[in-house]
Design an enzyme around this catalytic site. Structure first.
Site: not given
Ligand code: FAD
Length: 545
Positions: A134, A251, A296, A357, A392
């Site tokens: 990547e 992105h 990016r 993104h 990132r």
């Molecule tokens: C389309 C896309 C593709 C991606 N591809 C990649 C990839 O290939 N590789 C990579 O490393 N990263 C990738 N990323 C980035 C990566 O997915 C995220 O940075 C990572 O998954 C974040 O995980 P997290 O658990 O911190 O948050 P999230 O997965 O966003 O989860 C947040 C959680 O918090 C909850 N929440 C939010 N606000 C509240 C609230 N007020 N009260 C209660 N619950 C709440 C939500 O409901 C959810 O359950 C991508 C992102 C996107 C959008």
């Protein structure tokens, strides 16, 4: 169940009192967010004590679930953690915390091995792991699962590890409203349940914020609407330090078709040979230093400028160089999703443009997810642990979720408190349906302000304009009280102001923060930005990382 080894017997007594005071509401860990960071933290924490795992959305609505490309790990024989470290530091443009990056790449490699041994299935070519290349990576380093459904598969895998775990209680449909803080100690949080329409409190000595980033508040974003920075603003309101919030990664290749959402076209496509071409199928950047795999920020800026330079200038992602069998095998998810929007990715180019993104900054943490408030932790995209610096490296964020979830649980086991668990009394929330419409209207206004004036390329004039518009909104909606929608409006405005103020103060271009009036990197700004809520009147503690 293994007991948590608290240092003071007194503390143990206090916890016992709190438990028996309100058995249902006390947990050893309160984890907010069911993305990868929250799920992984719940898995590790459940080995130590009781866990409340809270989320406002279903498990299949999160950035984690949408992640496509994969998870970076220097696992192949011709790669090394040293090389992964170097690539991460290079993309972070001198703002990474080197210790944090070392931890990310070294512990990340171990944790990827650990989850494989626990049964996580990554794609293989026969028996060997199929590792992708990547942008920004000097080696093939990205493991993927079920083609471009890596996030979904990781979420499913961790859910399978925690379901039926008696130590974990799930609280769905529950919105984090406020972190309960007393004398600089976090004592849990206040939530609002959409279904029962009631608020409730969960008490704990370990509140872990895993609520993801904020890029969903931009007009064009690859994130779901629910990625709205709730945890970041709740932490700010509670007195936590917010770091580097001006760094929003755009992105370069999101779907750019009228009335279609800006669906992400994974970097893995370019890693396998997809090209960026113009209306006539000619490569756009062939006469420049850029390649399809440039970082990016550089590609987003170039594509944005190319499209904005005149009418009818489009950029397409052409998959003509990738074998059809590879597209069908590795990118079946994209193939099917884009069919829904009338695009056959095998036979035609995909119109693309940048979209917001990833939130690079967030709640400032140390190397174990700890914040400047005792008992309050942040992990995953909500946190700023220093691993990304000013930008990132692709596929490092899923890795960050796992590494810091595990470290955070380890650290929080031994944290000690100065006060017994007894949060200040909270007045209940009210809800007025008529305010819902106003909330959506203001949210759209903020989304446009951010996209137009705090977007891919900013400058003093656009940022001051944004600040003025946001300040007017703040004035209009500064209505005291505890009404659900109004509080959300106030939080969103505050979040947008933090972003704008951070971007205004950083008078340079670095990583994904690009200013047309300060186009160069400036040594003077080679430091992290920090914002703290003056009204919480908490002492600011500078923490050595
Ligand atoms: C389309 C896309 C593709 C991606 N591809 C990649 C990839 O290939 N590789 C990579 O490393 N990263 C990738 N990323 C980035 C990566 O997915 C995220 O940075 C990572 O998954 C974040 O995980 P997290 O658990 O911190 O948050 P999230 O997965 O966003 O989860 C947040 C959680 O918090 C909850 N929440 C939010 N606000 C509240 C609230 N007020 N009260 C209660 N619950 C709440 C939500 O409901 C959810 O359950 C991508 C992102 C996107 C959008």
């Amino acid at each position: 169940m293994q007991q948590i080894p608290f240092r003071k017997r007194l503390l143990r007594k206090r916890i016992h009192n709190a438990r028996s005071m309100n058995k249902k509401k006390y947990f050893d860990f309160v984890i907010v967010g069911q993305g990868l960071a929250g799920l992984a933290a719940a898995y590790y924490a459940s080995e130590q004590g009781t866990v409340a795992l809270v989320s406002k959305e279903n498990f299949n609505i999160s950035n984690s679930y949408l992640a496509q490309g994969g998870i970076a790990s220097a696992i192949s024989p011709d790669d090394s953690i040293k090389q992964h470290y170097k690539d991460t530091i290079a993309v972070g443009k001198n703002l990474c915390n080197k210790k944090a990056v070392k931890i990310l790449v070294a512990e990340g490699k171990n944790i990827v091995r650990e989850i494989i041994s626990l049964g996580m299935k990554f794609d293989r070519n026969n028996t060997e792991l199929d590792i992708s290349l990547e942008g920004g990576h000097s080696k093939r380093r990205v493991l993927h699962s079920n083609g471009s459904s890596t996030g979904k598969e990781l979420v499913r895998f961790f859910r399978s590890l925690i379901t039926k775990n008696e130590n974990i209680t799930l609280f769905g449909n529950s919105f984090l409203f406020r972190i309960l803080v007393r004398n600089r100690d976090a004592h849990g949080a206040l939530f609002y349940n959409y279904k029962t329409q009631k608020d409730f409190r969960l008490l704990t000595y370990r509140t872990i914020i895993a609520t993801g980033g904020l890029a969903g508040i931009y007009h064009k974003s690859t994130n779901p609407l629910s990625t709205s920075g709730d945890g970041i603003i709740a932490a700010y309101n509670a007195g936590a330090e917010i770091e580097n919030i001006e760094f929003i990664q755009f992105h370069p290749t999101a779907l750019n078709k009228k009335s279609c959402p800006p669906f992400l076209l994974s970097e893995a496509l370019r890693g396998d040979g997809a090209l960026l071409v113009d209306n006539n199928g000619k490569r756009i950047f062939s006469n420049t230093e850029l390649t399809e795999l440039s970082p990016r920020d550089e590609l987003s800026k170039a594509i944005y400028q190319y499209i904005s330079a005149g009418k009818n200038r489009n950029v397409f992602l052409s998959l003509s160089q990738i074998e059809k069998s590879v597209i069908r095998r590795k990118f079946s998810y994209l193939l099917n999703e884009l069919k829904k929007y009338g695009i056959d990715i095998i036979t035609s180019g995909i119109p693309v443009a940048p979209a917001a993104h990833y939130t690079v900054g967030g709640i400032k943490t140390g190397l174990f997810g700890e914040t400047n408030i005792t008992g309050l932790y942040a992990i995953g995209e909500a946190a700023s642990a220093g691993v990304h610096g000013a930008n990132r490296l692709a596929s490092n964020s899923l890795l960050e979720c796992l590494v810091f979830a595990k470290r955070c649980v380890k650290h929080s086991r031994s944290s000690s408190f100065t006060t017994p668990i007894k949060p200040e009394p909270e007045s209940s929330l009210t809800i007025e349906d008529k305010n819902e419409k106003i909330f959506h209207k203001v949210r759209n206004q903020i989304a446009k302000i951010l996209w137009e004036d705090v977007g891919i390329i900013r400058n003093a004039a656009s940022l001051i304009r944004a600040k003025e518009k946001l300040s007017k909104l703040r004035e209009k909606y500064s209505i005291p009280g505890n009404e659900y929608y109004l509080l959300q409006i106030q939080n969103l405005i505050q979040l947008a102001l933090l972003l704008t103020n951070g971007a205004l103060a950083r008078k340079e271009s670095r990583g994904c923060h690009i200013r047309s009036d300060y186009p160069n990197q400036n040594k003077k700004f080679e430091r992290n930005s920090s914002q703290i809520n003056k009204h919480t009147r908490l002492l600011k503690i500078r923490r050595e990382r």
